[in-house]
Design a protein around this motif. Structure first.
Motif, PDB file in Angstrom:
ATOM      1  N   ARG B  59       0.820  -1.204   0.000  1.00 51.85           N
ATOM      2  CA  ARG B  59       0.000   0.000   0.000  1.00 51.85           C
ATOM      3  C   ARG B  59       0.860   1.263   0.000  1.00 51.85           C
ATOM      4  O   ARG B  59       0.624   2.190  -0.780  1.00 51.85           O
ATOM      5  N   ASP B  60       1.868   1.249   0.881  1.00 50.80           N
ATOM      6  CA  ASP B  60       2.723   2.439   0.989  1.00 50.80           C
ATOM      7  C   ASP B  60       3.415   2.733  -0.328  1.00 50.80           C
ATOM      8  O   ASP B  60       3.526   3.878  -0.746  1.00 50.80           O
ATOM      9  N   LEU B  61       3.841   1.651  -0.984  1.00 48.37           N
ATOM     10  CA  LEU B  61       4.511   1.821  -2.273  1.00 48.37           C
ATOM     11  C   LEU B  61       3.555   2.439  -3.284  1.00 48.37           C
ATOM     12  O   LEU B  61       3.897   3.383  -3.997  1.00 48.37           O
ATOM     13  N   ALA B  62       2.314   1.913  -3.298  1.00 43.16           N
ATOM     14  CA  ALA B  62       1.328   2.423  -4.256  1.00 43.16           C
ATOM     15  C   ALA B  62       0.999   3.879  -3.970  1.00 43.16           C
ATOM     16  O   ALA B  62       0.868   4.689  -4.892  1.00 43.16           O
ATOM     17  N   VAL B  63       0.897   4.227  -2.673  1.00 42.53           N
ATOM     18  CA  VAL B  63       0.573   5.608  -2.311  1.00 42.53           C
ATOM     19  C   VAL B  63       1.680   6.551  -2.747  1.00 42.53           C
ATOM     20  O   VAL B  63       1.434   7.583  -3.380  1.00 42.53           O
ATOM     21  N   SER B  64       2.922   6.169  -2.432  1.00 44.66           N
ATOM     22  CA  SER B  64       4.003   7.094  -2.767  1.00 44.66           C
ATOM     23  C   SER B  64       4.219   7.163  -4.272  1.00 44.66           C
ATOM     24  O   SER B  64       4.578   8.209  -4.815  1.00 44.66           O
ATOM     25  N   LEU B  65       3.937   6.036  -4.949  1.00 39.40           N
ATOM     26  CA  LEU B  65       4.057   6.034  -6.410  1.00 39.40           C
ATOM     27  C   LEU B  65       3.050   7.002  -7.021  1.00 39.40           C
ATOM     28  O   LEU B  65       3.402   7.863  -7.837  1.00 39.40           O
ATOM     29  N   SER B  66       1.784   6.864  -6.569  1.00 35.91           N
ATOM     30  CA  SER B  66       0.772   7.724  -7.175  1.00 35.91           C
ATOM     31  C   SER B  66       0.954   9.172  -6.752  1.00 35.91           C
ATOM     32  O   SER B  66       0.627  10.088  -7.497  1.00 35.91           O
ATOM     33  N   GLY B  67       1.496   9.406  -5.556  1.00 36.69           N
ATOM     34  CA  GLY B  67       1.751  10.772  -5.136  1.00 36.69           C
ATOM     35  C   GLY B  67       2.953  11.366  -5.836  1.00 36.69           C
ATOM     36  O   GLY B  67       2.930  12.494  -6.319  1.00 36.69           O
ATOM     37  N   GLY B  68       4.025  10.579  -5.926  1.00 34.17           N
ATOM     38  CA  GLY B  68       5.277  11.077  -6.477  1.00 34.17           C
ATOM     39  C   GLY B  68       5.191  11.425  -7.952  1.00 34.17           C
ATOM     40  O   GLY B  68       5.851  12.355  -8.410  1.00 34.17           O
ATOM     41  N   PHE B  69       4.324  10.704  -8.665  1.00 29.55           N
ATOM     42  CA  PHE B  69       4.220  10.955 -10.099  1.00 29.55           C
ATOM     43  C   PHE B  69       3.628  12.323 -10.412  1.00 29.55           C
ATOM     44  O   PHE B  69       3.764  12.840 -11.501  1.00 29.55           O
ATOM     45  N   ARG B  70       2.950  12.877  -9.417  1.00 27.32           N
ATOM     46  CA  ARG B  70       2.358  14.184  -9.606  1.00 27.32           C
ATOM     47  C   ARG B  70       3.425  15.235  -9.922  1.00 27.32           C
ATOM     48  O   ARG B  70       3.171  16.194 -10.640  1.00 27.32           O
ATOM     49  N   ALA B  71       4.613  15.040  -9.365  1.00 27.84           N
ATOM     50  CA  ALA B  71       5.657  16.028  -9.556  1.00 27.84           C
ATOM     51  C   ALA B  71       6.430  15.801 -10.854  1.00 27.84           C
ATOM     52  O   ALA B  71       7.226  16.634 -11.261  1.00 27.84           O
ATOM     53  N   LEU B  72       6.222  14.648 -11.495  1.00 27.61           N
ATOM     54  CA  LEU B  72       6.959  14.350 -12.723  1.00 27.61           C
ATOM     55  C   LEU B  72       6.447  15.247 -13.852  1.00 27.61           C
ATOM     56  O   LEU B  72       5.270  15.215 -14.174  1.00 27.61           O
ATOM     57  N   PRO B  73       7.327  16.064 -14.433  1.00 30.26           N
ATOM     58  CA  PRO B  73       6.847  16.950 -15.503  1.00 30.26           C
ATOM     59  C   PRO B  73       6.553  16.158 -16.775  1.00 30.26           C
ATOM     60  O   PRO B  73       7.437  15.506 -17.332  1.00 30.26           O
ATOM     61  N   SER B  74       5.291  16.226 -17.221  1.00 27.70           N
ATOM     62  CA  SER B  74       4.882  15.408 -18.361  1.00 27.70           C
ATOM     63  C   SER B  74       5.604  15.813 -19.645  1.00 27.70           C
ATOM     64  O   SER B  74       5.950  14.971 -20.460  1.00 27.70           O
ATOM     65  N   LEU B  75       5.852  17.124 -19.777  1.00 22.24           N
ATOM     66  CA  LEU B  75       6.544  17.582 -20.986  1.00 22.24           C
ATOM     67  C   LEU B  75       7.953  16.991 -21.066  1.00 22.24           C
ATOM     68  O   LEU B  75       8.397  16.554 -22.127  1.00 22.24           O
ATOM     69  N   GLY B  76       8.635  16.951 -19.913  1.00 23.58           N
ATOM     70  CA  GLY B  76       9.991  16.396 -19.884  1.00 23.58           C
ATOM     71  C   GLY B  76       9.994  14.927 -20.253  1.00 23.58           C
ATOM     72  O   GLY B  76      10.813  14.460 -21.056  1.00 23.58           O
ATOM     73  N   LEU B  77       9.040  14.184 -19.678  1.00 17.96           N
ATOM     74  CA  LEU B  77       8.944  12.754 -19.956  1.00 17.96           C
ATOM     75  C   LEU B  77       8.670  12.524 -21.445  1.00 17.96           C
ATOM     76  O   LEU B  77       9.302  11.690 -22.096  1.00 17.96           O
ATOM     77  N   LEU B  78       7.721  13.305 -21.969  1.00 12.71           N
ATOM     78  CA  LEU B  78       7.350  13.170 -23.383  1.00 12.71           C
ATOM     79  C   LEU B  78       8.557  13.411 -24.286  1.00 12.71           C
ATOM     80  O   LEU B  78       8.818  12.645 -25.221  1.00 12.71           O
ATOM     81  N   ILE B  79       9.299  14.455 -23.991  1.00 14.78           N
ATOM     82  CA  ILE B  79      10.427  14.808 -24.855  1.00 14.78           C
ATOM     83  C   ILE B  79      11.553  13.794 -24.718  1.00 14.78           C
ATOM     84  O   ILE B  79      12.174  13.396 -25.702  1.00 14.78           O
ATOM     85  N   LEU B  80      11.783  13.322 -23.491  1.00 17.64           N
ATOM     86  CA  LEU B  80      12.818  12.314 -23.297  1.00 17.64           C
ATOM     87  C   LEU B  80      12.479  11.046 -24.082  1.00 17.64           C
ATOM     88  O   LEU B  80      13.322  10.483 -24.792  1.00 17.64           O
ATOM     89  N   LEU B  81      11.220  10.608 -23.976  1.00 21.34           N
ATOM     90  CA  LEU B  81      10.800   9.428 -24.728  1.00 21.34           C
ATOM     91  C   LEU B  81      10.826   9.716 -26.232  1.00 21.34           C
ATOM     92  O   LEU B  81      11.122   8.832 -27.036  1.00 21.34           O
ATOM     93  N   GLY B  82      10.510  10.971 -26.596  1.00 17.71           N
ATOM     94  CA  GLY B  82      10.549  11.359 -28.002  1.00 17.71           C
ATOM     95  C   GLY B  82      11.958  11.247 -28.565  1.00 17.71           C
ATOM     96  O   GLY B  82      12.157  10.799 -29.699  1.00 17.71           O
ATOM     97  N   LEU B  83      12.946  11.642 -27.761  1.00 19.85           N
ATOM     98  CA  LEU B  83      14.336  11.525 -28.212  1.00 19.85           C
ATOM     99  C   LEU B  83      14.724  10.064 -28.345  1.00 19.85           C
ATOM    100  O   LEU B  83      15.486   9.688 -29.241  1.00 19.85           O
ATOM    101  N   GLY B  84      14.176   9.208 -27.468  1.00 18.77           N
ATOM    102  CA  GLY B  84      14.521   7.787 -27.498  1.00 18.77           C
ATOM    103  C   GLY B  84      13.798   7.028 -28.596  1.00 18.77           C
ATOM    104  O   GLY B  84      14.398   6.221 -29.313  1.00 18.77           O
ATOM    105  N   LEU B  85      12.493   7.288 -28.730  1.00 20.40           N
ATOM    106  CA  LEU B  85      11.678   6.490 -29.645  1.00 20.40           C
ATOM    107  C   LEU B  85      11.499   7.143 -31.007  1.00 20.40           C
ATOM    108  O   LEU B  85      10.909   6.558 -31.905  1.00 20.40           O
ATOM    109  N   GLY B  86      11.948   8.376 -31.145  1.00 21.01           N
ATOM    110  CA  GLY B  86      11.757   9.081 -32.411  1.00 21.01           C
ATOM    111  C   GLY B  86      10.408   9.773 -32.437  1.00 21.01           C
ATOM    112  O   GLY B  86       9.546   9.538 -31.584  1.00 21.01           O
ATOM    113  N   ILE B  87      10.239  10.655 -33.454  1.00 18.26           N
ATOM    114  CA  ILE B  87       8.979  11.385 -33.533  1.00 18.26           C
ATOM    115  C   ILE B  87       7.872  10.455 -34.012  1.00 18.26           C
ATOM    116  O   ILE B  87       8.136   9.366 -34.510  1.00 18.26           O
ATOM    117  N   GLY B  88       6.613  10.881 -33.819  1.00 21.09           N
ATOM    118  CA  GLY B  88       5.480  10.043 -34.183  1.00 21.09           C
ATOM    119  C   GLY B  88       4.612   9.800 -32.968  1.00 21.09           C
ATOM    120  O   GLY B  88       4.716  10.512 -31.981  1.00 21.09           O
TER     121      GLY B  88
END
Lengths: 231, 245
Positions: B59-88
Motif C-alpha cells: 500500500r505504501d509503495l502504491a501511495v508514494s508512487l501515485s503521489g510522487g508521479f504528480r511532480a513528474l513533468p509530463s513535458l519532460g517525460l514526453l520529450i525524453l521518450l521522443g528523443l529515445g523512440l523518435g517522432i510520431g
C-alpha cells in the motif's frame, strides 16, 4: 553529465526562475482557498456551487488556460503573468477542496466547547478551527505544491522561462542529458518544497503527531479524494 | 473579447475542419490518444490496484508512487521518450500511459480500502471465498472510486495530449504550436477552445457514469452533521458512495 557540467550557470538561473514562477501561485492559492473553503464548508448550497465551479476550472487544460489568460487580463501573449495567474487558479481549485474537508474534519463538539468558553466566531476560527484543520490543509498544500512545480514547466511552451526550457532546447538540439537534467531538477525542487512544507507543519502543528491515528484517516481520505478527482 | 470571436470563427471556418489536417481529424487523434492510453493503463493498473486493495500489501509503495508521479513533468517525460523512440505517435502514447497509471491505480485500491471492514467480514462469515469477496463485494462497492480514478486519468491525458504535437504526434496541439510560431492567435485560441470543450464534455460524461455505477443498496447520503450525530456506528457501506460522488 557532460552537458550539465558545462551548463551549471544556465541550470541555476532556470532553477531560480522556476522557483520564482511556482512560489507565488502556491502561496496566493493557499490564501485565497482558506476563505473559499470556509464558505464552502459553511453552507451546503455554496459547497456544491464552489466545488463545481472550481472543478470545471481545474478541468481546463494548462496550455489552453495559458492562452485564454490574455483575453481576461489584457496581458501580452508571452507575459509570465499569464502563467502565474493560471497556476494560481489551479492551486485554488485543488486547495479549496482540502480547505473545506479540513474544516469539516474538526469535531463539532470542540467548536461548541470553544463557543461555550466565550470565543467569538472570529477568534474561534483563528485559534481553534484553523489550527485543528491544519493537518488536512497541509496534505492539500503538499499536493498543490508538487503539481504547481510540475505544471510550471509547461510555461516554457508559451515562452515563459522555467526549467521547461531545458526540455524544449534539449529536444531541438537532441541532447538527452539536458532533458534529464530538467526532469531531475524539477523533481528536486518538488521534493525540497515538500520537505519544507512538512517541516513547517511540524513546527506549526506540533500536536498533530500525537493524535496521528485519527488524523491520518482524514488526511488519507482527503488525499485520495484529490488524487481520484472525486468531487 | 473580439479575439475570442476570432477563435470561434476559426473553428467555424470550414477550411479548417475537413481533411486529414483539419481539426475534426485532429480531435479524433486527441480522443484516440486519450482512450488508447487510458485503456492500456487500466489493463495494467486495475488488477494491480485490486491486489493492493484486497491484500493491503504494498500500500505504501502504491501511495508514494501515485503521489510522487504528480511532480513528474509530463513535458519532460514526453520529450525524453521522443528523443529515445523518435517522432510520431509512440512516444506520446507511452507518456500518456505512464501518466494515466497512478490515478487509476489510486482509484482501484482506494475503492477497496474505502469499504467498511465489517462488510467484508460479513461476506467472509457468509462463507464467500476470497474470489467471491473480490468479485461480488469489493469490485461493485469500489466501482465509483475506480471510475473516479479513470476519470482523472482521462482528464489528465486529454489535457496532456495537446503536447503530442511537440514531438510530431498530431492531435489538437498542432494548431496551438502552429498558431504560436506563425503568430496566429485565432488559430491557437480556436484549438484551445476545442481542447477545453473536449475536456469539459469528458468530465461531464464521467461524472454521470460515476453516479450511475453506485450499487443499488448503497445509500448515497450526506452525513448529517452537528448535534445530530448518533453515538452508534453509521450503517454499513455508506462510504464508497459518499466518497465517489
Amino acid at each position: 553529465m557532460k552537458w550539465l557540467s558545462s551548463n551549471w550557470d544556465l541550470v541555476w538561473q532556470l532553477v531560480f526562475a522556476h522557483v520564482a514562477l511556482s512560489v507565488p501561485p502556491i502561496v496566493i492559492g493557499f490564501v485565497i482557498a482558506i476563505p473559499l473553503g470556509w464558505v464552502a464548508n459553511r453552507y451546503r448550497v455554496s459547497r456544491g456551487i464552489i466545488l463545481l465551479v472550481l472543478g470545471l476550472l481545474y478541468t481546463i487544460p494548462s496550455i489552453p488556460l495559458f492562452i485564454f489568460m490574455p483575453l481576461f487580463l489584457g496581458t501580452p501573449l508571452l507575459s509570465p503573468v499569464n502563467v502565474t495567474v493560471a497556476l494560481t487558479i489551479y492551486a485554488v481549485a485543488l486547495m479549496v477542496r482540502s480547505a473545506a474537508d479540513g474544516l469539516r474534519s474538526v469535531d463539532p463538539d470542540i467548536l461548541q466547547a470553544a463557543s461555550a468558553m466565550g470565543y467569538s466566531g472570529w477568534q474561534r476560527f483563528w485559534r481553534v478551527e484553523l489550527p485543528l484543520a491544519g493537518p488536512v490543509l497541509l496534505a492539500g498544500l503538499r499536493v498543490v505544491s508538487a503539481s504547481t512545480v510540475s505544471l510550471a514547466t509547461i510555461g516554457s511552451v508559451v515562452g515563459v522561462s522555467s526549467l521547461g526550457y531545458l526540455f524544449i532546447n534539449g529536444f531541438q538540439r537532441n541532447i538527452p542529458g539536458e532533458v534529464i537534467t530538467g526532469i531531475v531538477a524539477t523533481l528536486v525542487i518538488a521534493v525540497v518544497f515538500d520537505l519544507l512544507l512538512v517541516l513547517v507543519g511540524r513546527l506549526l502543528l506540533p500536536w498533530s503527531r500525537r493524535d496521528s491515528r485519527v488524523r491520518a484517516r482524514d488526511v488519507a481520505r482527503s488525499r485520495t479524494a484529490v488524487l481520484t478527482g472525486a468531487g | 473579447m473580439n479575439l475570442f470571436f476570432d477563435g470561434i470563427a476559426w473553428i467555424l471556418d470550414s477550411a479548417n475542419q475537413g481533411g486529414p489536417g483539419g481539426w475534426i481529424a485532429r480531435l479524433g487523434e486527441q480522443l484516440a490518444y486519450t482512450f488508447g492510453a487510458v485503456a492500456i493503463a487500466a489493463v495494467i493498473a486495475v488488477p494491480l490496484g485490486y491486489l493492493v486493495g484486497h491484500t493491503g500489501r504494498g500500500r505504501d509503495l502504491a501511495v508514494s508512487l501515485s503521489g510522487g508521479f504528480r511532480a513528474l513533468p509530463s513535458l519532460g517525460l514526453l520529450i525524453l521518450l521522443g528523443l529515445g523512440l523518435g517522432i510520431g505517435f509512440r512516444a506520446p502514447l507511452l507518456t500518456f500511459v505512464i501518466l494515466a497509471i497512478p490515478p487509476i491505480l489510486a482509484g482501484a485500491y482506494a475503492g477497496f480500502e474505502a469499504i467498511d471492514r465489517k462488510t467484508i467480514d460479513a461476506a467472509r462469515a457468509l462463507g464467500m471465498t476470497e474470489l467471491q469477496i473480490v468479485g461480488r463485494v469489493e469490485v461493485p462497492l469500489g466501482l465509483p472510486l475506480l471510475i473516479g480514478g479513470i476519470r482523472s486519468g482521462v482528464l489528465q491525458v486529454v489535457a496532456t495530449a495537446t503536447l503530442a504535437a511537440y514531438v510530431s504526434g498530431g492531435a489538437l496541439g498542432v494548431f496551438i504550436f502552429e498558431g504560436f510560431s506563425t503568430r496566429n492567435y485565432a488559430e491557437a485560441l480556436g484549438a484551445s477552445i476545442l481542447v477545453t470543450v473536449l475536456a469539459l464534455v469528458l468530465e461531464g460524461i464521467f461524472a454521470l457514469i460515476q453516479r450511475l455505477v453506485v450499487p443499488r443498496g448503497v445509500v448515497a447520503k450526506e452525513p448529517t452533521e452537528i448535534r445530530t450525530r448518533s453515538s452508534r456506528p453509521v450503517a454499513v457501506a455508506g462510504l464508497p458512495a459518499q466518497e465517489g460522488k
